[in-house]
Write an enzyme that holds these catalytic residues in place. Structure first.
Site, PDB file in Angstrom:
ATOM      1  N   ARG B  49     -10.810  -8.298   8.998  1.00 56.60           N
ATOM      2  CA  ARG B  49     -11.585  -7.301   8.274  1.00 56.60           C
ATOM      3  C   ARG B  49     -11.098  -7.145   6.840  1.00 56.60           C
ATOM      4  O   ARG B  49     -11.867  -7.269   5.895  1.00 56.60           O
ATOM      5  CB  ARG B  49     -11.471  -5.951   8.986  1.00 56.60           C
ATOM      6  CG  ARG B  49     -12.473  -4.955   8.499  1.00 56.60           C
ATOM      7  CD  ARG B  49     -13.633  -4.838   9.426  1.00 56.60           C
ATOM      8  NE  ARG B  49     -13.193  -4.958  10.789  1.00 56.60           N
ATOM      9  CZ  ARG B  49     -13.920  -5.506  11.741  1.00 56.60           C
ATOM     10  NH1 ARG B  49     -15.105  -5.970  11.483  1.00 56.60           N
ATOM     11  NH2 ARG B  49     -13.448  -5.597  12.965  1.00 56.60           N
ATOM     12  N   THR B  50      -9.833  -6.856   6.667  1.00 56.48           N
ATOM     13  CA  THR B  50      -9.329  -6.543   5.328  1.00 56.48           C
ATOM     14  C   THR B  50      -9.480  -7.746   4.400  1.00 56.48           C
ATOM     15  O   THR B  50      -9.920  -7.624   3.265  1.00 56.48           O
ATOM     16  CB  THR B  50      -7.851  -6.111   5.412  1.00 56.48           C
ATOM     17  OG1 THR B  50      -7.760  -5.009   6.300  1.00 56.48           O
ATOM     18  CG2 THR B  50      -7.320  -5.695   4.063  1.00 56.48           C
ATOM     19  N   LYS B  78       8.612 -23.948   5.749  1.00 52.93           N
ATOM     20  CA  LYS B  78       9.718 -24.819   5.331  1.00 52.93           C
ATOM     21  C   LYS B  78      10.907 -24.010   4.833  1.00 52.93           C
ATOM     22  O   LYS B  78      11.919 -24.566   4.435  1.00 52.93           O
ATOM     23  CB  LYS B  78       9.242 -25.773   4.232  1.00 52.93           C
ATOM     24  CG  LYS B  78       8.163 -26.726   4.703  1.00 52.93           C
ATOM     25  CD  LYS B  78       7.618 -27.553   3.555  1.00 52.93           C
ATOM     26  CE  LYS B  78       6.371 -28.307   4.018  1.00 52.93           C
ATOM     27  NZ  LYS B  78       5.515 -28.658   2.878  1.00 52.93           N
ATOM     28  N   ARG B  99      -0.830  -9.167   2.573  1.00 55.08           N
ATOM     29  CA  ARG B  99      -0.439  -8.461   3.794  1.00 55.08           C
ATOM     30  C   ARG B  99       0.793  -9.154   4.344  1.00 55.08           C
ATOM     31  O   ARG B  99       0.894 -10.384   4.319  1.00 55.08           O
ATOM     32  CB  ARG B  99      -1.553  -8.499   4.833  1.00 55.08           C
ATOM     33  CG  ARG B  99      -1.054  -8.025   6.199  1.00 55.08           C
ATOM     34  CD  ARG B  99      -2.154  -7.745   7.143  1.00 55.08           C
ATOM     35  NE  ARG B  99      -2.925  -6.597   6.701  1.00 55.08           N
ATOM     36  CZ  ARG B  99      -3.800  -5.968   7.478  1.00 55.08           C
ATOM     37  NH1 ARG B  99      -4.009  -6.375   8.711  1.00 55.08           N
ATOM     38  NH2 ARG B  99      -4.475  -4.943   7.024  1.00 55.08           N
ATOM     39  N   HIS B 127      -1.112   1.157   3.752  1.00 51.99           N
ATOM     40  CA  HIS B 127      -2.327   0.356   3.689  1.00 51.99           C
ATOM     41  C   HIS B 127      -3.273   1.142   2.774  1.00 51.99           C
ATOM     42  O   HIS B 127      -4.261   1.712   3.226  1.00 51.99           O
ATOM     43  CB  HIS B 127      -2.904   0.204   5.109  1.00 51.99           C
ATOM     44  CG  HIS B 127      -4.018  -0.797   5.216  1.00 51.99           C
ATOM     45  ND1 HIS B 127      -4.429  -1.575   4.160  1.00 51.99           N
ATOM     46  CD2 HIS B 127      -4.803  -1.136   6.261  1.00 51.99           C
ATOM     47  CE1 HIS B 127      -5.425  -2.354   4.574  1.00 51.99           C
ATOM     48  NE2 HIS B 127      -5.674  -2.101   5.840  1.00 51.99           N
TER      49      HIS B 127
END
Lengths: 148, 301
Positions: B49-50, B78, B99, B127
């Protein structure tokens, strides 16, 4: 006459009322220079604390900023600046507004515990002994902090 | 405003500016042209969604998107540090949207790069774009943010969204009902903060009696894994499922919101009522994110 267990110093800094057993951690934070003459006293008797540790540094006057860096582990320490065997200045330690690179964030999910980076905690005088992690924004009391 | 990392950094004035810009962009997106601007989406964790909402926001204003989704097959696997990955992304793009599972990751990246950084969720911490789109949704559906009665329903203990929303609304003199099972109550440090700000709230374990009073019902999911005891979960789970029948006595202006994805906490029979507003809420996210991208890219007029 009061018995002196540690020689008096001519010029320098005395840090008294360090909680017993923490003197080495205090020294680790203060990082004495190789030219500093340092005397460490452990487990002296104290009326207020029962037992206490003490540090004398000959030939070096610690700045208030240097002294404040030990505020989290020696909150009641008293600092005297000595000149010509006399106490020239006395002060107490205060938690600084910003503590960089001295403590680990107790939040295991904080980014500071996942990346090679320096921790930063912010402190507001109105918050007493509480510190806020600049990164995860969690608030901790000084007693919860783990020194690096 | 250089970055958007935490709601704590935003003044009430800045919030109002963003709300106004979102409303203006919803009416007329052609006023802003982000063509030749590139947004880098750095998503260390899955989020449909975000991320897609941000991509849609950027593309509808003419901008381009490059994305890293998950760490599998990337330089992160890595052993590259977050700072290095971010510095490279900053050479490729004009703005970073990220995020990350670790709390404080976005703040750290914002200190490492000289382009704007938007926090699209850092663990259980912040958020802010969700909080802002929630505010925009409430404003749009009620015509005001002042003096509303809101019920926050569900998992109030671990729900980052509801904590953040409670703080974001605080300047607008709300009245809150906190409706949750006893074991998932709003944390006491948040209740103390609200009391200190003079915000009135009441804690409830059931929703039915307060439905006729409220303007907004903000529903969140109760996750089974939050309950130490399976039996307790079975006892309470149905009490927090909203259905059309429960909303019969609601005020005409009442709207049901949910950050989505919902599982079963809002029955599908609510979708066709006048109270359902969660899909509009998701759409509002695009306008609010357009406002955020435009502002941080210095293109707001």
């Amino acid at each position: 006459m009061k018995e002196l267990k540690v020689d008096p110093i001519k010029n320098g800094t005395v840090i008294d009322h360090i909680p017993a057993g923490r003197v080495q951690r205090v020294l680790a934070i203060l990082k004495p220079r190789s030219t500093d003459i340092v005397m460490m006293g452990m487990n002296f008797s104290s009326r207020a604390m029962k037992k206490k540790d003490i540090i004398k540094i000959e030939g070096r006057e610690l700045t208030q900023n240097e002294v404040n860096s030990i505020a989290l582990i020696a909150p009641h320490a008293k600092v005297s600046i000595i000149r010509e065997y006399q106490v020239a200045q006395k002060s107490r330690v205060e938690i600084p507004n910003c503590i960089e690179g001295l403590v680990v964030c107790p939040n295991p999910k904080c980014i500071t515990n996942a990346e090679p980076m320096v921790t930063i905690f912010n402190h507001n005088e109105s918050e007493g002994r509480e510190l806020t992690c600049q990164y995860c924004e969690r608030v901790f009391t000084a007693d919860e902090m783990i020194h690096i | 405003m250089k970055h958007l990392i935490s709601m704590r950094d935003l003044s009430a004035d800045k919030i109002v500016q963003l709300l106004e810009l979102a409303a203006s962009l919803e009416k007329d997106p052609s006023q802003i042209d982000l063509s030749r601007k590139v947004m880098a989406a750095m998503f260390y964790e899955a989020s449909t969604r975000t991320r897609m909402s941000f991509e849609s926001a950027m593309k509808r204003l003419g901008g381009e998107v490059i994305a890293m989704v998950g760490t599998s097959g990337t330089s992160v696997e890595k052993g590259e540090t977050l700072a290095d990955t971010a510095k490279i992304m900053a050479r490729y793009s004009d703005i970073i949207v990220m995020r990350h599972p670790n709390e404080g990751a976005a703040r750290y990246v914002s200190e490492q790069v000289d382009i704007p950084v938007v926090n699209a969720g850092d663990g259980a911490n912040q958020h802010p774009t969700q909080s802002l789109l929630d505010l925009y949704t409430i404003l749009k559906s009620q015509g005001t943010l002042e003096g509303l009665k809101l019920a926050l329903v569900g998992d109030l203990k671990y729900g980052r969204t509801v904590h953040s929303l409670a703080y974001a609304l605080a300047p607008f003199k709300p009245e809150f009902y906190f409706v949750s099972p006893k074991s998932l109550k709003m944390p006491s440090h948040i209740l103390n903060d609200l009391t200190n700000k003079g915000i009135s709230f009441r804690e409830k374990t059931t929703i039915e009696n307060i439905v006729p009073e409220i303007d907004i019902m903000y529903v969140t999911r109760i996750q089974r894994e939050r309950f130490p005891d399976r039996e307790e979960y079975e006892k309470v789970k149905n009490a927090y499922i909203i259905n059309a029948n429960m909303l019969k006595k609601a005020k005409d202006n009442m709207k049901v919101l949910h950050p989505l994805p919902r599982v079963n906490e809002i029955s599908t029979d609510v979708d066709s009522t006048q109270y359902a507003y969660y899909f509009d809420q998701a759409e509002n996210g695009v306008y609010m994110r357009q406002a955020i991208l435009t502002t941080l890219l210095g293109e707001a007029k």
